[in-house]
Design an enzyme around this catalytic site. Structure first.
Site, PDB file in Angstrom:
ATOM      1  N   ASP A 150     -17.138 -15.608 -11.653  1.00 49.97           N
ATOM      2  CA  ASP A 150     -17.246 -15.587  -9.995  1.00 49.97           C
ATOM      3  C   ASP A 150     -15.970 -16.242  -9.527  1.00 49.97           C
ATOM      4  O   ASP A 150     -15.621 -17.182  -9.645  1.00 49.97           O
ATOM      5  CB  ASP A 150     -18.476 -16.606 -10.063  1.00 49.97           C
ATOM      6  CG  ASP A 150     -19.075 -16.542  -8.715  1.00 49.97           C
ATOM      7  OD1 ASP A 150     -18.812 -15.451  -8.026  1.00 49.97           O
ATOM      8  OD2 ASP A 150     -19.844 -17.380  -8.103  1.00 49.97           O
ATOM      9  N   ASN A 207     -24.694  -5.963  -7.425  1.00 51.05           N
ATOM     10  CA  ASN A 207     -23.424  -5.748  -6.540  1.00 51.05           C
ATOM     11  C   ASN A 207     -23.390  -4.330  -6.051  1.00 51.05           C
ATOM     12  O   ASN A 207     -22.370  -3.937  -5.197  1.00 51.05           O
ATOM     13  CB  ASN A 207     -22.414  -5.848  -7.742  1.00 51.05           C
ATOM     14  CG  ASN A 207     -22.099  -7.127  -8.073  1.00 51.05           C
ATOM     15  OD1 ASN A 207     -21.449  -7.413  -9.395  1.00 51.05           O
ATOM     16  ND2 ASN A 207     -22.453  -8.354  -7.396  1.00 51.05           N
TER      17      ASN A 207
END
Length: 228
Positions: free
Chosen positions: A18, A66
């Protein structure tokens, strides 16, 4: 006195990679530059994983959620994934890396990208130095739902056979970068007894030293698996 107990070392490691977008923004760069830097870090830490005795490394590259990002970012990511697979598969093959992709391979994943993933898996199928699992169009709940659709009954081992990669070991350790403290729908079935380490570095800044410190933190813990 001898070295550390091999049983206390993490052999199966998963990482939530991340912070690519924030890394790029902090440098005034387009978001794709952050994803490219993040992909470079995956390759570097994969090589470190071999040195550090890791047998399986799983990285979260693109989640089912996403797709909600901007069309431009998603399109650029699809192009990057395809380009990286083409360029890096021969190199990783020469280094003895076995590649496996886990996640849904249906629409909206471009068919030509699915073909590249399947090609990379075929080319590297017999390699045994380390297995790199790439979670792409992946969601932990989606994996359980997909497995449940074909499961006709039995025990946990029989259910596991219906997961995306039944050969994947449950991670000893899950690392998340960027200072966030959650697992974000990652390996929901496999992570039942995984140890968790949270790091403040944005993923492109996650160095070998940070990796070693994460593994050392794992080794210092006592895993009980529900016992005392």
């Amino acid at each position: 006195m001898g070295g550390p107990d091999p049983a206390a070392q993490a052999r199966y490691v998963a990482i939530i990679t991340d912070g690519n977008g924030r890394w790029a923004k902090s440098r005034g760069l387009p978001v794709l530059a952050g994803h490219e830097a993040g992909a470079d870090t995956v390759k570097a830490r994969l090589r470190d994983a071999v040195d550090l005795g890791v047998r399986e490394l799983t990285v979260y590259s693109f989640s089912t959620e996403n797709w909600g990002r901007s069309d431009d970012e998603v399109s650029a990511l699809m192009d990057m994934f395809g380009r990286r697979i083409d360029a890096e598969t021969p190199e990783l093959h020469d280094e003895g890396v076995r590649m496996r992709f886990i996640g849904r391979r249906s629409d909206p994943v471009p068919p030509e990208l699915v073909e590249r993933m399947e090609w990379a898996e075929r080319v590297t199928a017999e390699n045994m130095r380390i297995t790199l699992f790439v979670a792409f169009n992946y969601g932990g709940r989606a994996e359980i739902v997909d497995a449940a659709r074909t499961f006709t009954g039995g025990d946990e081992d029989e259910f596991r056979a219906h997961l995306y990669a039944p050969d994947m070991h449950d991670p000893d350790l899950i690392i998340r970068t960027s200072g966030e403290v959650r697992i974000s729908n990652y390996l929901m079935w496999q992570s039942a007894y995984s140890e968790l380490v949270f790091r403040d570095e944005l993923w492109p800044d996650f160095s070998r030293t940070a990796f070693e410190e994460s593994l050392e933190e794992f080794s210092a813990r006592r895993r009980r698996f529900g016992g005392r």
